[in-house]
Scaffold this motif. Structure first.
Motif, mmCIF file in Angstrom:
data_model
loop_
_atom_site.group_PDB
_atom_site.id
_atom_site.type_symbol
_atom_site.label_atom_id
_atom_site.label_comp_id
_atom_site.label_asym_id
_atom_site.label_seq_id
_atom_site.Cartn_x
_atom_site.Cartn_y
_atom_site.Cartn_z
ATOM 1 N N LYS A 68 0.630 -1.236 -0.028
ATOM 2 C CA LYS A 68 0.113 0.049 -0.036
ATOM 3 C C LYS A 68 0.685 1.304 0.011
ATOM 4 O O LYS A 68 0.694 2.310 -0.256
ATOM 5 N N GLU A 69 1.992 0.999 0.428
ATOM 6 C CA GLU A 69 2.930 2.253 0.559
ATOM 7 C C GLU A 69 3.948 2.655 -0.777
ATOM 8 O O GLU A 69 4.523 3.402 -1.003
ATOM 9 N N TYR A 70 3.980 1.526 -1.601
ATOM 10 C CA TYR A 70 5.174 1.296 -2.526
ATOM 11 C C TYR A 70 5.132 2.620 -3.451
ATOM 12 O O TYR A 70 5.810 3.052 -3.658
ATOM 13 N N ASN A 71 3.824 2.966 -3.915
ATOM 14 C CA ASN A 71 3.823 4.014 -4.900
ATOM 15 C C ASN A 71 4.314 5.088 -4.530
ATOM 16 O O ASN A 71 5.153 6.019 -5.020
ATOM 17 N N ALA A 72 3.732 5.661 -3.350
ATOM 18 C CA ALA A 72 3.935 6.827 -2.793
ATOM 19 C C ALA A 72 5.474 7.003 -2.502
ATOM 20 O O ALA A 72 6.162 7.939 -2.736
ATOM 21 N N ALA A 73 6.083 5.858 -1.507
ATOM 22 C CA ALA A 73 7.497 5.779 -1.375
ATOM 23 C C ALA A 73 8.280 5.704 -2.681
ATOM 24 O O ALA A 73 9.548 6.501 -2.600
ATOM 25 N N LEU A 78 12.288 8.477 -6.312
ATOM 26 C CA LEU A 78 12.631 8.790 -7.280
ATOM 27 C C LEU A 78 12.743 10.443 -7.240
ATOM 28 O O LEU A 78 13.907 10.892 -8.236
ATOM 29 N N ASP A 79 12.190 11.187 -6.680
ATOM 30 C CA ASP A 79 12.119 12.522 -6.795
ATOM 31 C C ASP A 79 13.340 13.101 -6.149
ATOM 32 O O ASP A 79 14.122 14.137 -6.349
ATOM 33 N N LEU A 96 3.469 3.906 -16.549
ATOM 34 C CA LEU A 96 3.280 4.768 -17.458
ATOM 35 C C LEU A 96 3.682 6.148 -17.493
ATOM 36 O O LEU A 96 4.689 6.784 -18.093
ATOM 37 N N GLU A 97 3.268 6.733 -16.460
ATOM 38 C CA GLU A 97 3.458 7.872 -15.619
ATOM 39 C C GLU A 97 4.791 8.131 -15.521
ATOM 40 O O GLU A 97 5.547 9.267 -15.552
ATOM 41 N N LEU A 98 5.441 7.130 -14.824
ATOM 42 C CA LEU A 98 7.007 7.111 -14.522
ATOM 43 C C LEU A 98 7.889 7.153 -15.631
ATOM 44 O O LEU A 98 8.741 7.994 -15.882
ATOM 45 N N PHE A 99 7.563 6.580 -16.646
ATOM 46 C CA PHE A 99 8.187 6.352 -18.191
ATOM 47 C C PHE A 99 7.994 8.050 -18.525
ATOM 48 O O PHE A 99 9.049 8.512 -19.282
#
Length: 421
Positions: A68-73, A78-79, A96-99
């Motif tokens: 549940k925390e993966y995307n935000a973490a 990355l930032d 896709l957004e990351l790419f």
């Protein structure tokens, strides 16, 4: 459902016993970001040793985050420039957004990418299909798991192959009275769509042909082939037991594994936990076709892939790892370490677990397709995936007719999605 529940159940015990790998000096150390924290023992005991044995200059550090925390973490890392070298990729829009932000590298030139077909790549490719940014790893398959003892007791000699045979078998089980025919409830809603609508539906809308036509706007959810699966779902309720409207997902799992139900509308992620809990023999069958002679289509849904952080300090080592992920060796290792999570490579993999092997055999007789709502069509509001959960449950509960459910979904989609004509 991305399968994390099943993996958690299957490997929770192993997590307690796992120990960290000793640090070893190496030319390169790759850190792998993933949401699969339950896979940690599998990586430590099987996957990492296999890779490092063949790549002595590279060490792997598997560093998972809670699902549940993966995307935000991951986005925060990355930032900040602190993310790992290898990124576990969820399918479709998040990756896709990351790419698009330049945080995943294109992988088309990675050796072994020819091992994957367009359906496998769809979850991690641009909308036009021209660029793939993660190496596909595994899919989960849809179908039905059944209690072999229950079938034997009520006199069902073989799993049903057509919709009419399916309902005849449900009627036979109901008349016997020993078992609930179908172990599924509706309050959580997602099961009604994921293990109901999306499993039986492809046989009506013809898999990828229908899914792509919906995206193109040449078919609508109110067309006969899209209403038909709702009509079948509308007949499920009488076979799901008296309390199905209040029966949660864990309730349904327990009902089946305790031997009180005959058939479980399933995803292959259930294999390991079911085998750990059930004391009776189990089998599996694909969604019965509408009528004899019709082609069979399989919900073969992309689940996980791996990509490269463009800011890695060891790009050659990262590419070597991704090439290994694209290899038949990795496909065999991963598929057998995690029964129910199937390689996305085009070549068949020798799956050893008998129930997983039965699921895998569906690919030889049915054409694979991904869930109809996942690519492009759930980017707006209302979200088509979430609304399909609601309407699938409503149809089973009898609070919406199949036609009304389809009309609501199409109206919601029309409110924001306007495909190019």
């Amino acid at each position: 459902m991305d399968g994390m529940t099943a993996t958690r159940l299957a490997f929770a015990g192993l997590l307690l016993a796992s120990t960290a790998l000793p640090a070893v000096a190496a030319d390169a150390t790759l850190t792998i970001e993933s949401w699969r924290n339950d896979d940690l023992p599998i990586w430590q005991e099987k996957i990492i040793p296999a890779f490092e044995r063949d790549h002595p200059g590279i060490k792997l550090n598997f560093q998972p985050t809670a699902p549940k925390e993966y995307n935000a973490a991951l986005n925060s890392k990355l930032d900040a420039g602190t993310a790992g070298d290898i990124i576990a990729c969820r399918p479709f829009d998040a990756s896709l957004e990351l790419f698009k932000k330049g945080e995943l590298a294109a992988v088309d030139a990675i050796p072994g990418m020819g091992n994957f077909g367009p359906v496998a790549k769809a979850g991690w490719s641009t909308d036009d299909g021209k660029t793939t940014y993660c190496v596909p790893v595994a899919a989960v398959l849809g179908g039905f798991i059944y209690n072999k003892d229950a079938f034997k007791k009520v006199g069902i000699a073989a799993p049903p192959q057509t919709a009419d045979a399916f309902f005849a078998d449900l009627e036979k089980i109901k008349a016997d009275g020993t078992y609930v025919p179908l172990a599924m409830g509706t309050p959580d809603q997602w099961e009604a769509a994921t293990m109901g609508y999306q499993v039986i539906g492809p046989n009506y809308w013809h898999g990828e042909d229908g899914r792509k036509a919906l995206i193109a706007g040449t078919e609508k959810l109110t067309d006969p082939e899209w209403v038909a699966p709702f009509r079948q779902l509308a007949q499920w309720g009488p076979y799901m037991g008296d309390g199905y409207k209040a029966q949660s997902y864990p309730d349904s799992q327990n009902l089946f594994t305790l031997g009180r139900a005959a058939i479980y509308p399933a995803g292959s992620w259930e294999i390991s936990p079911f085998e750990a809990q059930a004391t009776f023999p189990m089998g599996a069958f694909p969604a019965p076709v509408p009528k004899a002679g019709d082609p069979c289509y399989l919900s073969d849904h992309v689940d996980i892939a791996f990509g490269m952080n463009p800011k890695t300090k060891d790009p050659e080592a990262a590419r070597a790892f991704l090439a290994w992920v694209a290899s038949p060796e990795f496909a065999k290792l991963y598929s057998n370490a995690l029964p129910g999570f199937f390689s996305l490579q085009s070549a068949p993999v020798d799956v050893q677990n008998p129930l997983a092997k039965e699921f895998a055999s569906f690919r030889t007789s049915c054409k694979s397709t991904i869930r109809s709502t996942y690519q492009i069509l759930s980017r707006g509001t209302p979200n088509l995936e979430n609304e399909t959960w609601v309407e699938s449950a409503n149809v089973i509960n009898g609070t919406d007719t199949p036609e009304a459910a389809a009309a609501k979904l199409q109206k919601g989609l029309d409110s924001w999605y306007h495909p190019a004509k």
